[in-house]
Design an enzyme around this catalytic site. Structure first.
Site, PDB file in Angstrom:
ATOM      1  N   ASP A  28       2.201  -7.618   3.975  1.00 25.70           N
ATOM      2  CA  ASP A  28       2.233  -6.601   2.736  1.00 25.70           C
ATOM      3  C   ASP A  28       3.180  -5.812   2.620  1.00 25.70           C
ATOM      4  OD1 ASP A  28      -0.527  -5.587   0.673  1.00 25.70           O
ATOM      5  OD2 ASP A  28       1.151  -4.938   0.564  1.00 25.70           O
ATOM      6  N   TYR A  33       6.904  -1.231  -5.166  1.00 23.68           N
ATOM      7  CA  TYR A  33       7.869  -0.815  -6.323  1.00 23.68           C
ATOM      8  C   TYR A  33       8.702   0.448  -5.665  1.00 23.68           C
ATOM      9  CZ  TYR A  33       5.459  -4.018  -9.535  1.00 23.68           C
ATOM     10  OH  TYR A  33       4.857  -5.246 -10.160  1.00 23.68           O
ATOM     11  N   ARG A  65       1.796  10.279  -1.654  1.00 23.01           N
ATOM     12  CA  ARG A  65       0.392  10.038  -1.402  1.00 23.01           C
ATOM     13  C   ARG A  65      -0.426  11.074  -0.416  1.00 23.01           C
ATOM     14  NH1 ARG A  65      -0.040   3.161  -0.502  1.00 23.01           N
ATOM     15  NH2 ARG A  65       1.350   3.001  -2.168  1.00 23.01           N
ATOM     16  N   ASP A 120       4.066  -8.821  -3.586  1.00 20.31           N
ATOM     17  CA  ASP A 120       4.344  -8.253  -2.315  1.00 20.31           C
ATOM     18  C   ASP A 120       3.606  -8.852  -1.094  1.00 20.31           C
ATOM     19  OD1 ASP A 120       2.112  -6.824  -2.789  1.00 20.31           O
ATOM     20  OD2 ASP A 120       3.066  -4.983  -1.728  1.00 20.31           O
ATOM     21  N   GLU A 121       2.841  -9.809  -1.509  1.00 18.85           N
ATOM     22  CA  GLU A 121       1.870 -10.488  -0.210  1.00 18.85           C
ATOM     23  C   GLU A 121       2.223 -11.742  -0.046  1.00 18.85           C
ATOM     24  OE1 GLU A 121      -2.143  -9.438  -0.411  1.00 18.85           O
ATOM     25  OE2 GLU A 121      -1.581  -8.141  -1.932  1.00 18.85           O
TER      26      GLU A 121
HETATM   27  P1  TTP Z   1      -0.062  -3.039  -3.764  1.00 24.11           P
HETATM   28  O1  TTP Z   1       0.401  -3.836  -2.685  1.00 24.11           O
HETATM   29  O2  TTP Z   1      -1.459  -3.091  -4.294  1.00 24.11           O
HETATM   30  O3  TTP Z   1       0.440  -1.414  -3.719  1.00 24.11           O
HETATM   31  P2  TTP Z   1       1.851  -1.141  -2.881  1.00 24.11           P
HETATM   32  O4  TTP Z   1       2.678  -2.160  -2.246  1.00 24.11           O
HETATM   33  O5  TTP Z   1       2.532  -0.149  -4.027  1.00 24.11           O
HETATM   34  O6  TTP Z   1       1.218  -0.123  -1.847  1.00 24.11           O
HETATM   35  P3  TTP Z   1       0.736  -0.299  -0.549  1.00 24.11           P
HETATM   36  O7  TTP Z   1       1.588   0.360   0.370  1.00 24.11           O
HETATM   37  O8  TTP Z   1      -0.630   0.162  -0.506  1.00 24.11           O
HETATM   38  O9  TTP Z   1       0.807  -2.020  -0.045  1.00 24.11           O
HETATM   39  O10 TTP Z   1       0.565  -3.511  -5.053  1.00 24.11           O
HETATM   40  C1  TTP Z   1       2.083  -4.136  -4.809  1.00 24.11           C
HETATM   41  C2  TTP Z   1       2.731  -3.430  -5.953  1.00 24.11           C
HETATM   42  O11 TTP Z   1       2.131  -4.072  -7.461  1.00 24.11           O
HETATM   43  C3  TTP Z   1       3.048  -2.196  -6.337  1.00 24.11           C
HETATM   44  O12 TTP Z   1       3.781  -1.465  -5.608  1.00 24.11           O
HETATM   45  C4  TTP Z   1       3.015  -1.943  -7.774  1.00 24.11           C
HETATM   46  C5  TTP Z   1       2.287  -3.176  -8.550  1.00 24.11           C
HETATM   47  N1  TTP Z   1       1.281  -2.991  -9.130  1.00 24.11           N
HETATM   48  C6  TTP Z   1       0.718  -2.848 -10.342  1.00 24.11           C
HETATM   49  O13 TTP Z   1       1.954  -3.103 -11.103  1.00 24.11           O
HETATM   50  N2  TTP Z   1      -0.386  -2.376 -11.020  1.00 24.11           N
HETATM   51  C7  TTP Z   1      -1.346  -2.383 -10.111  1.00 24.11           C
HETATM   52  O14 TTP Z   1      -2.603  -2.205 -10.448  1.00 24.11           O
HETATM   53  C8  TTP Z   1      -1.168  -2.353  -8.453  1.00 24.11           C
HETATM   54  C9  TTP Z   1      -2.404  -1.861  -7.797  1.00 24.11           C
HETATM   55  C10 TTP Z   1      -0.154  -2.311  -7.978  1.00 24.11           C
HETATM   56 MG    MG Z   2       1.854  -3.476  -0.793  1.00 22.68          MG
END
Ligand code: TTP
Ligand code: MG
Length: 607
Positions: A28, A33, A65, A120-121
């Site tokens: 992940d 973004y 954060r 992103d996963e």
């Molecule tokens: P996530 O992997 O949930 O979040 P993240 O990568 O920003 O943070 P983390 O370090 O906790 O992994 O989501 C991936 C991207 O998806 C995030 O950067 C922005 C987008 N996103 C949305 O557009 N809407 C949403 O509701 C969420 C949760 C994420």
């Molecule tokens: Mg992420």
């Protein structure tokens, strides 16, 4: 102990048939973004940064954060907790998608199945890779890279601890490569199944990784406070569970299967129970290309047709960029509207789609593009679909418009197509085409900006606005009747990727050109008057040309090696024994056989 020294009784160290047989990595990207934006502007790294879509902060960097900024916070709220929060608009997903695709492609380097989940996963099944590594690994010295969820009390006899240690090292390599090549920090989870690898992944955020051994699955799952934390449990199932007082994962672990069966189907009850215990046997499915490419735009209200047309024009421009990047020719277009029911103050979506002619698109040097006339044609189709969805004699109020290309022209580059094997750029092909055969599930990867909660009603029975696209008969012709002249076999590069993407009209031109050039290039043995589908000369060329044991000199070895084993054997035996190349007999013999992937099916004489 060196695994090579182990006797057969120790082979349980590599028992991948056990319940713990698989080794899965989940990766992940940290604050995805926000990282894309920080890579673009490194000075943002030291500031609290939020990514805004409409009035929501969808994510933020880890600096923000620290102040208590959470995902999906309202902008107003976020600015209250962090007044110096720098906000960037993240509504244009183009760069995020591009980064996401680069990461996915980079992960293909490990030659293991990669399943993309959202932007992103990624899940990577490294089970087979580990089997390979075990052949040359000194397992006595192995340690976990990164964190281990809990120390084991004893070694599991199936060898899963050893395998997961290697998996943790591979995860670390992958994360390092993503950082070195693309600049993103990531988290990884390592486990024997997808469920645990995903859930354990964020345990040490950001920029770290965690491994969990199978025997700790139950205790780890019991720490999850809500059943909703389990990825495949949706809101409806959660509601039903909560209504029966099953709130935490621990509650779900304890409730009897019989009780669950009262509220869910038998299969579902078993699945829920297994998930609560950390058991999941869903495979990592190699992600293919998206089923649809779409974009949506939402707004307060639009009630005038000309405004709708403007919105669609802007969406189409952006969508065509995505189509160009994708490289396939769309043959179906869907228009979606969200109508506001003023009386009920609610909204609902409606869609209509129709087939479109592939001739709207053109291919220049392998790139899909649309002329201005083509764009006008598309806009006419879009507005016609819009007119079908909206009764213009009455007032209307829209809160969203969407456009998606939902079907694409098939190219003759499936697994059984010989053109696959005669490409110069096989690596690209194996990613782009073979995968599209494997899986095109939109859930695995969807370019569409459609929100996951959106429900779309698609009227598939809609009358065609454009005539059906003609079947690309010539494509079939090329693949089936293609005779491998010396020129073709020696220079597979002549068959370029771009050619495979041609629409039917262009294909006609190409095949005409081929016919002409092949007539000119036939060897003196061949009668120039002969039709190209008389393959005997081509086959004799192959049979007579060998000056090495296995492969004639004019055959590109790389291409040959990429052929399926069965085809290689067929060709080798033909080269060894030129009498096998007696074409009429070979054809008859092989046509009668039902070998699905026989090279001989490409040498069918023209009837
Ligand atoms: P996530 O992997 O949930 O979040 P993240 O990568 O920003 O943070 P983390 O370090 O906790 O992994 O989501 C991936 C991207 O998806 C995030 O950067 C922005 C987008 N996103 C949305 O557009 N809407 C949403 O509701 C969420 C949760 C994420
Ligand atoms: Mg992420």
């Amino acid at each position: 102990m060196d695994v090579r020294d182990m006797d057969s009784s120790s082979s349980t160290f590599t028992d991948i048939t056990s319940d713990h047989g698989k080794s899965i990595i989940h990766i992940d990207i940290d604050c995805f973004y926000a990282q894309v934006e920080m890579l673009r502007k490194p000075e943002l790294r030291s500031e609290p940064l939020g990514i805004q879509q409409k009035n929501i902060v969808v994510t933020s960097n880890y600096e923000a954060r620290k102040y208590g900024i959470k995902k999906c916070m309202l902008v107003t709220e976020a600015l209250k907790v962090c007044p110096n929060l720098k906000l960037l608009n993240g509504e244009d997903l183009h760069d995020y998608r591009a980064a996401s695709n680069k990461i996915f492609l980079l992960l293909q380097n490990w030659k293991s199945p990669v399943e993309k989940l959202g932007m992103d996963e990624n899940f990577i099944d490294v089970t087979n890779l580990i089997q390979e590594k075990l052949k040359s690994t000194n397992i006595g010295n192995l340690t976990i890279t990164g964190h281990l969820y809990s120390e084991p009390s004893m070694d599991c006899p199936c060898g899963c601890h050893t395998r997961l240690k290697i998996a943790s090292q591979i995860a670390n390599e992958m994360r390092q490569k993503i950082l070195d090549d693309l600049g993103f920090t990531t988290c990884a989870g390592v486990a024997h199944n997808k469920l645990l690898s995903k859930l354990i992944c964020p345990l040490h955020k950001p920029n770290d990784q965690t491994t969990i051994y199978p025997e700790h699955g139950v205790s780890f799952m019991s720490t999850l406070e809500s059943v909703r934390s389990i990825p495949s449990i949706g809101s409806k199932t959660t509601e039903t569970l909560i209504s029966h007082n099953i709130i935490s994962v621990s509650d779900l672990q304890q409730v009897s299967l019989d009780v669950l069966k009262k509220h869910f189907s038998s299969d579902m009850a078993v699945r829920l129970k297994n998930l609560s215990l950390g058991e999941d046997n869903t495979p990592v499915k190699q992600t293919g290309r998206p089923q649809s490419i779409g974009l949506e735009d939402s707004f307060k209200t639009v009630s005038v047709k000309s405004e709708v047309e403007e919105k669609f024009t802007a969406l189409l421009q952006r969508l065509l960029i995505l189509v160009r990047e994708d490289g396939r020719i769309p043959v179906s277009l869907r228009v979606t509207l969200r109508k506001k029911d003023v009386k009920r103050l609610s909204s609902h979506r409606e869609s209509r789609q129709c087939q479109i002619s592939p001739s709207i698109f053109t291919i220049n040097s392998g790139t899909v593009s649309v002329t201005e006339a083509g764009q006008e044609k598309l806009m006419t189709i879009i507005m016609r679909l819009f007119n079908k969805l909206i009764d213009l004699s009455k007032p209307f109020h829209l809160t969203l418009v969407g456009l998606a290309f939902t079907k694409f022209q098939e190219r003759m580059t499936g697994r059984s197509s010989i053109v696959n094997y005669l490409m110069n750029d096989l690596s690209v092909q194996s990613v782009l085409n073979i995968q599209s055969d494997c899986d095109t599930s939109a859930s695995s990867m969807d370019y569409s900006a459609v929100s996951p909660s959106s429900s779309t009603t698609t009227d598939l029975s809609d009358a065609e606005v454009e005539p059906s696209p003609k079947k690309p008969k010539k494509v079939t012709w090329i693949a089936k009747r293609r005779c491998l002249s010396r020129e073709d076999v020696a220079s597979p590069s002549k068959l370029k990727v771009g050619e495979l993407r041609l629409n039917s009209k262009e294909l006609e031109k190409v095949s005409e050109l081929r016919l002409n050039s092949r007539d000119r290039s036939l060897t003196p043995r061949a009668s120039p008057a002969k039709d190209v589908s008389d393959n005997s000369d081509a086959m004799r060329d192959i049979a007579e040309g060998g000056n090495c044991d296995e492969c004639p000199s004019y055959v590109d070895k790389e291409v040959f090696n990429a052929l399926p084993e069965e085809m290689q054997q067929e060709l080798k035996s033909m080269w060894k024994n030129p009498s096998n190349s007696d074409m009429p007999r070979a054809i008859t013999r092989n046509m009668n056989k039902t070998k699905p992937n026989s090279i001989m099916k490409y040498f069918v004489p023209q009837k």
